[in-house]
Design a protein around this motif. Sequence first.
Motif, mmCIF file in Angstrom:
data_model
loop_
_atom_site.group_PDB
_atom_site.id
_atom_site.type_symbol
_atom_site.label_atom_id
_atom_site.label_comp_id
_atom_site.label_asym_id
_atom_site.label_seq_id
_atom_site.Cartn_x
_atom_site.Cartn_y
_atom_site.Cartn_z
ATOM 1 N N ARG A 1 0.766 -1.139 0.218
ATOM 2 C CA ARG A 1 0.247 -0.214 -0.242
ATOM 3 C C ARG A 1 0.972 0.758 -0.307
ATOM 4 O O ARG A 1 1.931 1.069 0.711
ATOM 5 C CB ARG A 1 -0.856 -0.088 1.276
ATOM 6 C CG ARG A 1 -1.952 -0.667 1.649
ATOM 7 C CD ARG A 1 -2.803 -0.721 2.271
ATOM 8 N NE ARG A 1 -3.829 -2.292 2.589
ATOM 9 C CZ ARG A 1 -4.859 -2.358 1.750
ATOM 10 N NH1 ARG A 1 -5.652 -1.294 1.060
ATOM 11 N NH2 ARG A 1 -5.616 -3.178 1.532
ATOM 12 N N ARG B 1 2.050 4.999 0.815
ATOM 13 C CA ARG B 1 1.916 5.327 2.467
ATOM 14 C C ARG B 1 0.826 6.192 2.511
ATOM 15 O O ARG B 1 1.374 7.353 1.448
ATOM 16 C CB ARG B 1 3.520 6.244 2.757
ATOM 17 C CG ARG B 1 4.627 4.801 2.714
ATOM 18 C CD ARG B 1 6.110 6.060 2.565
ATOM 19 N NE ARG B 1 6.687 4.587 3.143
ATOM 20 C CZ ARG B 1 8.526 4.933 3.557
ATOM 21 N NH1 ARG B 1 8.347 6.373 3.078
ATOM 22 N NH2 ARG B 1 8.841 3.642 3.260
ATOM 23 N N THR B 2 0.782 6.584 3.201
ATOM 24 C CA THR B 2 -0.629 7.481 4.282
ATOM 25 C C THR B 2 0.152 8.411 5.185
ATOM 26 O O THR B 2 0.431 7.683 5.831
ATOM 27 C CB THR B 2 -1.988 7.179 3.831
ATOM 28 O OG1 THR B 2 -1.774 6.265 4.198
ATOM 29 C CG2 THR B 2 -2.130 6.465 2.413
ATOM 30 N N LEU B 3 -0.537 9.694 5.010
ATOM 31 C CA LEU B 3 0.009 10.365 6.535
ATOM 32 C C LEU B 3 -1.491 10.532 6.960
ATOM 33 O O LEU B 3 -2.153 11.257 6.451
ATOM 34 C CB LEU B 3 0.323 11.729 6.055
ATOM 35 C CG LEU B 3 0.455 12.566 6.948
ATOM 36 C CD1 LEU B 3 1.952 12.035 7.932
ATOM 37 C CD2 LEU B 3 1.704 13.406 7.178
ATOM 38 N N PHE B 4 -1.495 10.126 8.223
ATOM 39 C CA PHE B 4 -2.853 10.558 8.714
ATOM 40 C C PHE B 4 -2.789 11.360 10.180
ATOM 41 O O PHE B 4 -2.066 11.279 10.638
ATOM 42 C CB PHE B 4 -3.227 9.106 9.539
ATOM 43 C CG PHE B 4 -4.438 8.579 10.560
ATOM 44 C CD1 PHE B 4 -5.781 8.475 9.889
ATOM 45 C CD2 PHE B 4 -4.735 9.343 11.833
ATOM 46 C CE1 PHE B 4 -7.443 8.624 10.024
ATOM 47 C CE2 PHE B 4 -6.040 8.931 12.038
ATOM 48 C CZ PHE B 4 -6.875 9.009 11.493
ATOM 49 N N ARG C 1 -7.594 12.439 10.339
ATOM 50 C CA ARG C 1 -8.452 11.949 9.201
ATOM 51 C C ARG C 1 -7.050 11.387 8.110
ATOM 52 O O ARG C 1 -5.971 11.991 9.037
ATOM 53 C CB ARG C 1 -8.981 12.999 7.972
ATOM 54 C CG ARG C 1 -8.774 14.423 7.873
ATOM 55 C CD ARG C 1 -8.774 15.465 7.359
ATOM 56 N NE ARG C 1 -8.936 16.650 8.110
ATOM 57 C CZ ARG C 1 -8.928 17.549 8.362
ATOM 58 N NH1 ARG C 1 -10.155 16.870 9.958
ATOM 59 N NH2 ARG C 1 -8.507 18.583 9.483
ATOM 60 N N TYR C 2 -7.337 11.280 6.756
ATOM 61 C CA TYR C 2 -5.539 10.748 6.203
ATOM 62 C C TYR C 2 -5.637 12.078 4.923
ATOM 63 O O TYR C 2 -6.497 12.699 4.977
ATOM 64 C CB TYR C 2 -5.573 10.052 5.276
ATOM 65 C CG TYR C 2 -6.415 8.320 6.061
ATOM 66 C CD1 TYR C 2 -4.198 7.759 5.985
ATOM 67 C CD2 TYR C 2 -7.258 8.186 5.555
ATOM 68 C CE1 TYR C 2 -4.947 6.544 6.437
ATOM 69 C CE2 TYR C 2 -7.209 6.762 5.738
ATOM 70 C CZ TYR C 2 -6.109 5.921 6.645
ATOM 71 O OH TYR C 2 -6.174 4.201 7.337
ATOM 72 N N THR C 3 -4.455 12.407 5.646
ATOM 73 C CA THR C 3 -3.994 14.597 4.876
ATOM 74 C C THR C 3 -2.912 13.999 3.893
ATOM 75 O O THR C 3 -3.297 15.119 2.797
ATOM 76 C CB THR C 3 -3.405 15.294 5.727
ATOM 77 O OG1 THR C 3 -2.602 14.578 6.200
ATOM 78 C CG2 THR C 3 -4.133 15.493 7.513
ATOM 79 N N SER C 4 -2.529 12.965 3.293
ATOM 80 C CA SER C 4 -2.128 12.877 1.944
ATOM 81 C C SER C 4 -1.469 10.999 1.267
ATOM 82 O O SER C 4 -1.551 10.066 2.895
ATOM 83 C CB SER C 4 -0.611 13.489 2.486
ATOM 84 O OG SER C 4 0.303 13.535 2.855
ATOM 85 N N VAL C 5 -1.344 10.851 0.498
ATOM 86 C CA VAL C 5 -1.173 9.933 0.387
ATOM 87 C C VAL C 5 0.606 10.068 -0.980
ATOM 88 O O VAL C 5 -0.013 11.210 -1.462
ATOM 89 C CB VAL C 5 -1.811 9.130 -1.009
ATOM 90 C CG1 VAL C 5 -2.069 9.967 -1.572
ATOM 91 C CG2 VAL C 5 -1.635 7.489 -0.597
#
Length: 151
Positions: A67, A69-72, A76-80
């Motif tokens: 998957r 990388r995502t920033l939580f 909420r998730y703010t970026s991918v």
Amino acid sequence: MRLPEDLYTLHTQDVDFGGPVMLHNLTGFLDAGAAGRLAAEHLLAALDHRTLATFELDDLMDYRARRPRTLFVADRYTSVEMPELALHEITDLAGTKALLLHGPEPDHGWAAVTAAVLQLVQRFGVRMAVGMHAIPWPAPHTRPVGMTAHA
């Protein structure tokens, strides 16, 4: 099955290298300690570069297994951070140009990716390819660094 030239997008036709060396690092199994990835990222951060081609990864990657990388943040998730496989022109401090193929190794379509990379190698007249990989190896760090040559 997609044609190899359908797997990538050229971003410039303005290229004249005179037989460059191509460094390559496809992250995956052969990147112990992320050594190859870090070396490629350092080259892109330290040297002038431009992107020559990017690969379309949607048909090549298994996003469920790897998957992005995502920033939580908070609730909420703010970026991918979507993966990118790209061919860059890099220029060292002496003005020598080289190519750098860098990104994740594909999960699918290896034959088509290999054919696409071969097309790019022929298009840009690559005279030598050098892999930047770190093989997981249970050896003490006090031993001399080994190099493996193969063709």
